[in-house]
Design a protein around this motif. Structure first.
Motif, PDB file in Angstrom:
ATOM      1  N   ALA A  56      55.890  93.042  26.644  1.00 35.01           N
ATOM      2  CA  ALA A  56      55.872  91.471  26.487  1.00 35.01           C
ATOM      3  C   ALA A  56      56.440  90.942  27.675  1.00 35.01           C
ATOM      4  N   ARG A  57      55.731  90.900  28.798  1.00 31.08           N
ATOM      5  CA  ARG A  57      56.082  89.991  29.917  1.00 31.08           C
ATOM      6  C   ARG A  57      55.448  88.595  29.903  1.00 31.08           C
ATOM      7  N   VAL A  58      56.403  87.654  30.390  1.00 30.49           N
ATOM      8  CA  VAL A  58      56.109  86.214  30.653  1.00 30.49           C
ATOM      9  C   VAL A  58      56.166  85.926  31.879  1.00 30.49           C
ATOM     10  N   ALA A  59      55.148  85.639  32.670  1.00 28.65           N
ATOM     11  CA  ALA A  59      55.196  85.336  34.131  1.00 28.65           C
ATOM     12  C   ALA A  59      55.342  83.769  34.078  1.00 28.65           C
ATOM     13  N   ARG A  70      57.054  80.153  47.472  1.00 30.26           N
ATOM     14  CA  ARG A  70      57.747  80.129  48.797  1.00 30.26           C
ATOM     15  C   ARG A  70      56.655  79.046  49.800  1.00 30.26           C
ATOM     16  N   ALA A  71      57.404  78.775  50.897  1.00 26.42           N
ATOM     17  CA  ALA A  71      56.566  77.961  51.895  1.00 26.42           C
ATOM     18  C   ALA A  71      55.189  78.541  52.127  1.00 26.42           C
ATOM     19  N   GLU A  72      55.393  80.060  52.552  1.00 26.69           N
ATOM     20  CA  GLU A  72      53.951  80.345  53.107  1.00 26.69           C
ATOM     21  C   GLU A  72      52.848  80.386  52.056  1.00 26.69           C
ATOM     22  N   ASN A  73      53.340  80.330  50.796  1.00 22.51           N
ATOM     23  CA  ASN A  73      52.325  80.297  49.713  1.00 22.51           C
ATOM     24  C   ASN A  73      52.027  78.776  49.098  1.00 22.51           C
ATOM     25  N   GLY A  74      52.530  77.538  50.042  1.00 17.42           N
ATOM     26  CA  GLY A  74      52.317  76.391  49.735  1.00 17.42           C
ATOM     27  C   GLY A  74      53.197  75.931  48.275  1.00 17.42           C
ATOM     28  N   PHE A  75      54.470  76.764  48.271  1.00  8.53           N
ATOM     29  CA  PHE A  75      55.228  76.689  46.996  1.00  8.53           C
ATOM     30  C   PHE A  75      54.732  76.635  45.911  1.00  8.53           C
ATOM     31  N   ARG A  76      53.591  77.549  45.645  1.00  9.23           N
ATOM     32  CA  ARG A  76      52.881  77.777  44.429  1.00  9.23           C
ATOM     33  C   ARG A  76      53.262  79.170  43.992  1.00  9.23           C
ATOM     34  N   PRO A  77      52.944  79.648  42.756  1.00 10.83           N
ATOM     35  CA  PRO A  77      53.103  81.045  42.619  1.00 10.83           C
ATOM     36  C   PRO A  77      52.053  81.894  43.067  1.00 10.83           C
ATOM     37  N   ASP A  78      52.016  83.059  43.868  1.00 12.97           N
ATOM     38  CA  ASP A  78      51.204  83.934  44.247  1.00 12.97           C
ATOM     39  C   ASP A  78      50.513  85.061  43.350  1.00 12.97           C
ATOM     40  N   VAL A  79      49.827  84.712  42.643  1.00 15.06           N
ATOM     41  CA  VAL A  79      49.171  85.480  41.435  1.00 15.06           C
ATOM     42  C   VAL A  79      48.463  86.785  41.989  1.00 15.06           C
ATOM     43  N   ASP A  80      48.081  86.628  43.491  1.00 17.83           N
ATOM     44  CA  ASP A  80      47.627  87.995  43.861  1.00 17.83           C
ATOM     45  C   ASP A  80      48.351  88.869  44.258  1.00 17.83           C
ATOM     46  N   ALA A 122      54.719  70.840  44.230  1.00 24.04           N
ATOM     47  CA  ALA A 122      53.436  71.296  44.656  1.00 24.04           C
ATOM     48  C   ALA A 122      52.450  71.345  43.709  1.00 24.04           C
ATOM     49  N   VAL A 123      51.119  71.046  43.857  1.00 20.57           N
ATOM     50  CA  VAL A 123      50.166  70.746  43.020  1.00 20.57           C
ATOM     51  C   VAL A 123      49.216  71.990  43.064  1.00 20.57           C
ATOM     52  N   THR A 124      48.793  72.541  41.725  1.00 19.37           N
ATOM     53  CA  THR A 124      47.891  73.582  41.768  1.00 19.37           C
ATOM     54  C   THR A 124      46.571  73.383  41.856  1.00 19.37           C
ATOM     55  N   PRO A 125      45.730  73.620  43.127  1.00 22.04           N
ATOM     56  CA  PRO A 125      44.282  73.262  42.904  1.00 22.04           C
ATOM     57  C   PRO A 125      43.626  73.961  42.033  1.00 22.04           C
ATOM     58  N   ARG A 126      42.213  73.158  41.678  1.00 26.48           N
ATOM     59  CA  ARG A 126      41.509  73.532  40.651  1.00 26.48           C
ATOM     60  C   ARG A 126      41.074  75.212  40.881  1.00 26.48           C
ATOM     61  N   ALA A 127      40.874  75.558  42.160  1.00 22.69           N
ATOM     62  CA  ALA A 127      40.409  76.936  42.236  1.00 22.69           C
ATOM     63  C   ALA A 127      41.540  77.945  41.924  1.00 22.69           C
ATOM     64  N   GLU A 128      42.615  77.560  41.885  1.00 22.97           N
ATOM     65  CA  GLU A 128      43.775  78.497  41.472  1.00 22.97           C
ATOM     66  C   GLU A 128      43.786  78.594  40.052  1.00 22.97           C
ATOM     67  N   PHE A 129      43.735  77.463  39.267  1.00 25.66           N
ATOM     68  CA  PHE A 129      43.634  77.463  37.936  1.00 25.66           C
ATOM     69  C   PHE A 129      42.441  78.343  37.557  1.00 25.66           C
ATOM     70  N   GLU A 130      41.570  78.206  38.222  1.00 28.34           N
ATOM     71  CA  GLU A 130      40.142  79.055  37.887  1.00 28.34           C
ATOM     72  C   GLU A 130      40.308  80.701  38.071  1.00 28.34           C
ATOM     73  N   LYS A 131      40.944  80.862  39.235  1.00 29.22           N
ATOM     74  CA  LYS A 131      41.480  82.261  39.441  1.00 29.22           C
ATOM     75  C   LYS A 131      42.292  82.926  38.304  1.00 29.22           C
ATOM     76  N   LEU A 132      43.415  82.131  37.749  1.00 29.59           N
ATOM     77  CA  LEU A 132      44.280  82.516  36.686  1.00 29.59           C
ATOM     78  C   LEU A 132      43.370  82.717  35.442  1.00 29.59           C
ATOM     79  N   ILE A 133      42.445  81.662  35.131  1.00 28.18           N
ATOM     80  CA  ILE A 133      41.709  81.987  34.071  1.00 28.18           C
ATOM     81  C   ILE A 133      40.860  83.426  34.165  1.00 28.18           C
ATOM     82  N   ALA A 134      40.362  83.498  35.153  1.00 25.78           N
ATOM     83  CA  ALA A 134      39.791  84.644  35.361  1.00 25.78           C
ATOM     84  C   ALA A 134      40.767  86.173  34.972  1.00 25.78           C
ATOM     85  N   LEU A 135      41.744  85.838  35.587  1.00 25.95           N
ATOM     86  CA  LEU A 135      43.068  87.054  35.195  1.00 25.95           C
ATOM     87  C   LEU A 135      43.122  87.128  33.883  1.00 25.95           C
TER      88      LEU A 135
END
Length: 399
Positions: A117-120, A146-156, A180-193
């Motif tokens: 039961a991990r929670v990301a 971190r700064a190198e990822n636009g201060f957004r979670p690096d799901v990759d 930081a704001v999550t772009p729609r493309a990153e939402f879509e990437k997480l949905i696929a995951l």
């Protein structure tokens, strides 16, 4: 008592109080706190008037599902704001007593303790994500921002064998503390995951209405679902609140919306939880969700503060310009955020929150909040500008 209570970390503001203990700030300077994200702008007056007009309804028990009229107001607002085909107000919307209560409760209801039961969650983060996970018997998975990822979670950066153990993935967009704001493309990437590994996406969007560019409102998770044609919002939930949008943090009013297959059992849990929103607060909430003029005025006030404060601080501090929220996330001279916060309080009677307190050490042993402080620009313009001048004076004097 539940032994998992011992796993809870001290809250950031407890740590800050200990850090400042024994420090005597200048008596001639009024204290200016930039620590707690509690809006200080005037609450939406029409909502308060509605609350007063319905105060006799405190004599009635509310239903867990909330009033039909409130669910309709919420569904209408979300549909307009995020360009949805629609939300089923009966099955896809649930009023809650603010996002904090709902986020915590949802994790308790959703986590299956009989399997990994991990929670990301983003790192640094709103500590309720972590506390809810620990008390539900889960294991936090920290995704560094971190700064190198636009201060957004690096799901990759998360390997497949770890995603297989994730049951819930939290997003916070606009982000706290980074803005930081999550772009729609990153939402879509997480949905696929989520589809691939069968986990729930819980998107905390309580800052979604505080954005700096009026022509570019932050996208949301349900908006990404709709763009993909997923109008059942499968595996997806969003959490919204009137606290920041309408300057009503004490109203404790928000909503959860999305996948009806998740809303139904969560509603059942809440029926036992006993946390239905009182009827006068529901009426006030209808008034707030139905008006946008006060929200635009609120954004204008924050824009004025950001413009003034960034002009003052840019020569002495480095920070990403946030797209939304009411926070600044600067790195501090010397990279010791705790020492900076303590010395600033001692010298200028201004309180800021060390970034270390909002993050956790990740796999590389580094806390991504280290060396930064969070500035909450929640006070009125004059006090916020005064705080910025004091911070600049402190840095220039110390250099």
């Amino acid at each position: 008592m539940n032994p998992d209570l011992d796993a809870l970390k001290p809250y950031p503001f407890e740590k800050l109080a200990a850090l400042k203990s024994g420090v005597t700030p200048p008596a001639g300077l009024a204290h200016i706190p930039l620590t707690i994200g509690e809006p200080q702008h005037a609450p939406f007056a029409a909502a308060l008037e509605t609350l007063q007009a319905h105060q006799q309804e405190f004599a009635r028990y509310p239903a867990t599902a909330g009033m039909h009229e409130l669910r309709m107001a919420i569904a209408g607002w979300a549909t307009r704001r995020f360009g949805l085909e629609g939300l089923d107000s009966e099955r896809q919307v649930l009023p809650v007593n603010g996002t904090r209560e709902a986020i915590f409760a949802f994790v308790q209801a959703a986590l299956d303790r009989t399997r990994p039961a991990r929670v990301a969650m983003p790192n640094p983060f709103y500590q309720i994500y972590e506390g809810a996970t620990l008390l539900a018997g889960g294991q936090p998975l920290y995704l560094d921002c971190r700064a190198e990822n636009g201060f957004r979670p690096d799901v990759d950066a998360v390997p497949a064998d770890v995603w297989r153990e994730v049951q819930i993935a939290f997003l916070c967009s606009p982000g706290n503390p980074t803005g930081a704001v999550t772009p729609r493309a990153e939402f879509e990437k997480l949905i696929a995951l989520a589809d691939e590994f069968d986990f729930i996406i819980a998107s905390d969007e309580c800052y979604s209405e505080l954005y700096l560019d009026e022509s570019a409102p932050p996208p949301g998770l349900l908006e990404a679902c709709a763009a993909l044609g997923r109008h059942d919002y499968r595996r997806c939930l969003v959490f919204h609140s009137l606290s920041k949008r309408s300057n009503l943090p004490g109203l404790r009013s928000g909503f959860v919306a999305g996948d009806a297959a998740l809303i139904a059992p969560f509603k059942r849990y809440r029926t036992y939880h006993g946390c239905a929103m009182s009827l006068p607060l529901q009426h006030a909430s209808i008034t707030a969700w139905s008006d946008e003029c006060h929200v635009r005025a609120n954004r204008d006030a924050y824009r004025d503060k950001f413009a003034a404060v960034t002009d003052i601080l840019a020569p002495v501090l480095e920070f990403p310009m946030p797209e939304a929220s009411f926070y600044l996330w600067p790195s501090v001279p010397g990279a010791d955020d705790e020492a900076f916060a303590r010395a600033l309080f001692a010298g200028e009677h201004v309180s800021v929150l060390p970034g270390t307190y909002m993050g956790r050490e990740s796999h590389d042993g580094i806390n991504p909040g280290r060396g930064r402080v969070r500035l909450a620009l929640v006070a009125e313009l004059e006090a916020t500008v005064e705080a910025a001048h004091r911070i600049r004076r402190f840095i220039e004097r110390s250099s």
